[in-house]
Design a protein around this motif. Structure first.
Motif, short mmCIF file in Angstrom:
data_model
loop_
_atom_site.label_atom_id
_atom_site.label_comp_id
_atom_site.label_asym_id
_atom_site.label_seq_id
_atom_site.Cartn_x
_atom_site.Cartn_y
_atom_site.Cartn_z
N ALA A 1 0.87 -1.02 -0.21
CA ALA A 1 -0.10 0.04 0.07
C ALA A 1 0.89 1.28 0.13
CB ALA A 1 -0.72 -0.07 1.19
N THR A 2 0.43 2.31 -0.57
CA THR A 2 1.09 3.48 -0.57
C THR A 2 0.11 4.72 -0.22
OG1 THR A 2 2.39 2.72 -2.40
CG2 THR A 2 2.37 5.24 -1.86
N ILE A 3 0.27 5.65 0.87
CA ILE A 3 -0.53 6.73 1.02
C ILE A 3 -0.21 7.76 -0.01
CG2 ILE A 3 -1.03 8.59 2.55
CD1 ILE A 3 0.22 6.60 4.86
N LEU A 4 -1.34 8.10 -0.84
CA LEU A 4 -1.12 9.12 -1.91
C LEU A 4 -0.43 10.18 -1.52
CD1 LEU A 4 -4.33 8.51 -4.03
CD2 LEU A 4 -2.19 7.25 -4.06
N GLY A 5 0.65 10.66 -2.22
CA GLY A 5 1.29 12.00 -1.89
C GLY A 5 2.76 11.75 -1.27
N LYS A 6 2.73 10.43 -0.60
CA LYS A 6 4.10 9.98 0.35
C LYS A 6 4.77 8.95 -0.31
CE LYS A 6 1.80 11.23 4.50
NZ LYS A 6 1.38 10.84 5.95
N ASP A 7 4.18 8.27 -1.42
CA ASP A 7 5.16 7.45 -2.40
C ASP A 7 6.04 6.40 -1.48
OD1 ASP A 7 3.64 8.67 -4.36
OD2 ASP A 7 5.28 9.99 -4.79
N VAL A 8 5.83 5.93 -0.49
CA VAL A 8 6.63 5.14 0.27
C VAL A 8 5.66 3.90 0.56
CG1 VAL A 8 8.17 4.60 2.20
CG2 VAL A 8 7.98 6.89 1.35
N PRO A 9 6.09 2.77 -0.22
CA PRO A 9 4.93 1.62 -0.11
C PRO A 9 5.63 1.01 1.29
CG PRO A 9 6.67 1.19 -1.67
CD PRO A 9 6.96 2.54 -1.12
N PHE A 10 4.26 0.19 1.65
CA PHE A 10 4.45 -0.42 2.97
C PHE A 10 3.69 -1.86 2.97
CE2 PHE A 10 1.48 2.68 3.48
CZ PHE A 10 0.24 2.08 3.97
N ASP A 11 4.03 -2.81 3.80
CA ASP A 11 3.33 -4.01 3.69
C ASP A 11 2.00 -4.01 4.39
OD1 ASP A 11 5.37 -5.41 2.43
OD2 ASP A 11 6.54 -5.74 4.57
N VAL A 12 0.86 -4.68 3.85
CA VAL A 12 -0.34 -4.73 4.36
C VAL A 12 -0.96 -6.23 3.98
CG1 VAL A 12 -0.97 -2.48 4.12
CG2 VAL A 12 -1.75 -4.11 2.30
N MET A 13 -1.94 -6.52 4.61
CA MET A 13 -2.89 -7.61 4.28
C MET A 13 -4.17 -7.21 3.81
SD MET A 13 -4.33 -10.96 6.18
CE MET A 13 -2.69 -12.05 6.22
N MET B 1 -3.66 3.81 -1.97
CA MET B 1 -3.30 2.82 -3.13
C MET B 1 -2.86 1.61 -2.72
SD MET B 1 -1.80 3.43 -6.99
CE MET B 1 0.06 3.23 -6.17
N ILE B 2 -3.65 0.55 -3.01
CA ILE B 2 -3.26 -0.91 -2.59
C ILE B 2 -2.92 -1.80 -4.06
CG2 ILE B 2 -4.35 -1.05 -0.47
CD1 ILE B 2 -6.55 -2.99 -1.70
N ASP B 3 -2.12 -2.50 -3.72
CA ASP B 3 -1.47 -3.63 -4.98
C ASP B 3 -1.39 -4.95 -4.47
OD1 ASP B 3 -0.40 -4.07 -7.91
OD2 ASP B 3 1.09 -4.86 -6.54
#
Length: 127
Positions: free
Chosen positions: A26-38, A66-68
């Motif tokens: 996931a990424t918080i829009l505007g911060k562009d640092v992806p992090f792990d989620v379930m 945004m989630i991927d």
């Protein structure tokens, strides 16, 4: 009626939810640092993600996320964007409930495919 899956007291999304339980980014829009989620679950109007309590990530209400994720059971990758409408702290995770920002119809198709895959897998007989 009984179920092995925990129920939802109130269906805030007013749509059928499908449990996913798949790791993603996931990424918080505007911060562009992806992090792990379930990815906990999805519906036609939203999704829920779980972020480990040990994570440094904190998402504020109304922030866009945004989630991927890749669902190998149906061989599809998904990229969804939603706005956080609630956060709930549990023992190990923070659950973020998100409303989809755009209805592309992709969730209806995904939910139908996921239900079909679950039905096919549950009907297979073990030899």
């Amino acid at each position: 009626i009984t179920s092995e899956v925990s129920g939802v007291k109130i269906n805030r999304r007013e749509n059928f939810r499908v449990f996913i339980g798949i790791d993603g980014k996931a990424t918080i829009l505007g911060k562009d640092v992806p992090f792990d989620v379930m990815i906990k679950d999805v519906s036609e109007s939203g999704f829920a993600i779980l972020v480990d309590l040990t994570s440094q990530v904190k998402i504020n209400k109304n922030e866009a996320v945004m989630i991927d994720f890749y669902d190998k059971t149906i061989d599809e990758r998904f990229n969804l964007t939603g706005r956080v409408v609630r956060a709930e702290v549990t023992e190990r995770y923070v659950l973020y409930g998100c409303r989809l920002l755009k209805d592309t119809g992709i969730m209806r198709k995904y939910i139908a495919n996921k239900q079909l895959a679950n039905r096919v897998n549950s009907n297979r007989k073990k030899i």
